[in-house]
Scaffold this active site. Structure first.
Site, PDB file in Angstrom:
ATOM      1  CB  SER A   1       6.825  -3.530  -6.987  1.00 22.19           C
ATOM      2  OG  SER A   1       8.223  -3.564  -6.812  1.00 22.19           O
TER       3      SER A   1
ATOM      4  CG  HIS B   1       7.628  -2.719  -3.277  1.00 24.69           C
ATOM      5  ND1 HIS B   1       7.438  -3.944  -3.876  1.00 24.69           N
ATOM      6  CD2 HIS B   1       6.860  -2.728  -2.150  1.00 24.69           C
ATOM      7  CE1 HIS B   1       6.594  -4.660  -3.145  1.00 24.69           C
ATOM      8  NE2 HIS B   1       6.232  -3.937  -2.099  1.00 24.69           N
TER       9      HIS B   1
ATOM     10  CG  ASP C   1       4.334  -7.037  -1.036  1.00 25.27           C
ATOM     11  OD1 ASP C   1       3.857  -7.679  -0.076  1.00 25.27           O
ATOM     12  OD2 ASP C   1       4.446  -5.797  -1.040  1.00 25.27           O
TER      13      ASP C   1
END
Length: 363
Positions: free
Chosen positions: A173, A200, A292
Site C-alpha cells: 500500500s 492499493h 490488509d
C-alpha cells in the site's frame, strides 16, 4: 472532534497552481474537522520558503507547477525538511502518471486524483481529506530510504529454503510503487515464476502504474485479465476495484466482490486464494498502512507456503507487514534490498517441479 497527533487538527499546506483546484482543496480541508489549512500557494518556490517556517503536518503537492515542478520540490523538501507529502495528480494519463510515480520515488507517500471541479462528490472529497489525514501520521526521515543498492542476504547466514514454488504473490500500500520498482528492477529476465501483484491505488491510476512499472524491470508487466494463464517472468497487476485471485488450473480470476478489510483489490484476497497451492506459492507483503494482507499471509503460511514480509527498518509504513508478523504469518522478514536477492536464491535452490497444467511451454 477527530484529531491528529497531540490531539490537534492536522495542519495542511496546499501547493497548487490552478485557482479552481486550489479552491476545491481549500474547501475540502476547511470542511473537514480533522484538518486545518495553513496556507495555499501556487508555486514550489513559495512552498520551499514556507515549509521550514510553518512546519505543516502534511503537504498536498501538485506535480505540474510553474518554475520548479512538484517532483523537484518533493526531493528538496524530503532532503531539507522531511514532511509527509501527498501527490495530487491532474490526470491518470501516462505522462502525468509517470511523473507521479517518480515523485513517489522521491519521497512522496501517496498519489490521489485531482478533483475535476466544485462541488466534488462526497466520496471523492472524503477520500482526499482522509488521505491527507492518514499520511500526516506517517513518520518521515531526512534522506528517505535509498533504493539504488541491492544488499545481499547477510553472508547467506540464512540459506534459502528448498521449496517447490510455481508462483509469487506480492502486495503493498503506502510506499508500494517505489518498493515494487526496486524489487522488480533487481529480478533477472530469467526469473522462473509469474508474479501476481496488488497495489492499493486510486481507480484512475492502475493502468498507468502497470505501464510505468513495466519500464522499471526486465520482466513483462501488465494489468491482469480474466482467465489469463500465467507465464513465468510475467507480472500481473490487479486492476482497480477488483480482487486479483488464483483460480483453478493456475489461471487468473478477477472478482468484483465487496472489499476485504476495506480494500479492493485486497492483499488478503490474493494470498488466501494462493493458499490452495500451499508450498507451491510464495507470498511477499511490503510496506503499507493498515492490516490488509496479514490474514491472507497467515493462511498461506499455514497451508505450507513460504511468506516474506518487509522488515521495519525499510518499510515506509510497517502496518501491513507488522500485522502479519503479529499473526504469525511470516516465514522471514527482510529489508527491502534483500528481498529480490533472496527470491533469486530461492529460485536457484528450488526443487524442480513437474510440468504444471496451463504454465508449461508458455515462457
Amino acid at each position: 472532534m477527530v484529531t491528529g497527533r497531540a490531539g490537534l487538527r492536522v495542519r495542511v499546506l496546499v501547493v497548487e497552481d490552478s485557482a479552481v483546484v486550489r479552491h476545491v482543496l481549500v474547501r475540502l480541508i476547511r470542511d473537514d474537522p480533522r484538518l486545518e489549512l495553513l496556507e495555499a500557494v501556487e508555486t514550489a518556490e513559495e512552498a520551499l520558503r514556507l515549509v521550514p517556517k510553518l512546519r505543516p503536518d502534511v503537504i498536498s503537492m501538485d506535480v505540474r507547477l510553474p518554475g520548479m515542478d512538484g517532483l523537484e520540490a518533493t526531493r528538496r523538501i524530503m532532503a531539507e525538511c522531511p514532511t509527509p507529502i501527498v501527490i495530487v495528480s491532474d490526470s491518470s494519463t501516462d505522462p502525468a502518471l509517470r511523473i507521479s510515480m517518480n515523485a513517489l520515488r522521491s519521497g512522496a507517500l501517496s498519489v490521489v486524483q485531482k478533483p475535476a471541479g466544485w462541488p466534488v462528490d462526497a466520496a471523492g472529497g472524503a477520500a482526499i481529506a482522509t488521505q491527507l489525514y492518514i499520511m500526516s501520521q506517517v513518520p518521515v526521515i531526512r534522506h528517505r530510504m535509498r533504493y539504488g543498492a541491492v544488499a545481499p542476504v547477510d553472508g547467506d547466514v540464512l540459506p534459502p529454503p528448498r521449496l517447490r514454488p510455481r508462483l509469487v504473490g506480492m502486495a503493498a500500500s503506502t510506499g508500494g510503487p517505489q518498493a515494487f520498482a526496486h524489487i522488480m528492477g533487481a529480478l533477472p529476465a530469467t526469473f522462473p515464476w509469474p508474479i501476481l501483484l496488488v497495489q492499493h491505488m486510486g481507480m484512475g491510476f492502475m493502468e498507468g502504474f502497470a505501464a510505468w512499472l513495466d519500464t522499471q524491470t526486465k520482466l513483462s508487466v501488465g494489468l491482469a485479465r480474466q482467465g489469463e494463464l500465467m507465464r513465468p517472468g510475467h507480472v500481473y497487476v490487479a486492476p482497480a476495484e477488483t480482487h486479483l485471485t488464483l483460480g483453478p488450473g493456475d489461471e487468473i480470476r478477477l472478482v468484483s466482490a465487496p472489499p476485504v478489510g476495506g480494500q479492493r483489490p485486497s492483499a488478503t484476497a490474493l494470498f488466501s486464494s494462493m493458499a490452495r497451492v500451499g508450498a507451491g506459492a510464495i507470498g511477499v507483503l511490503l510496506t503499507g498502512m493498515g492490516e490488509d494482507g496479514a490474514i491472507g499471509l497467515r493462511d498461506l503460511r499455514r497451508a505450507g507456503g513460504y511468506t516474506i514480509a518487509e522488515d521495519r527498518s525499510t518499510s515506509i509504513v510497517h502496518g501491513m507487514p507488522g500485522a502479519a508478523e503479529r499473526l504469525g504469518g511470516v516465514s522471514i522478514s527482510l529489508p527491502l534490498g534483500q528481498i529480490a536477492p533472496h527470491l533469486v536464491a530461492v529460485a536457484s535452490a528450488a526443487v524442480p517441479l513437474p510440468a504444471v497444467v496451463g504454465m508449461e511451454g508458455r515462457a
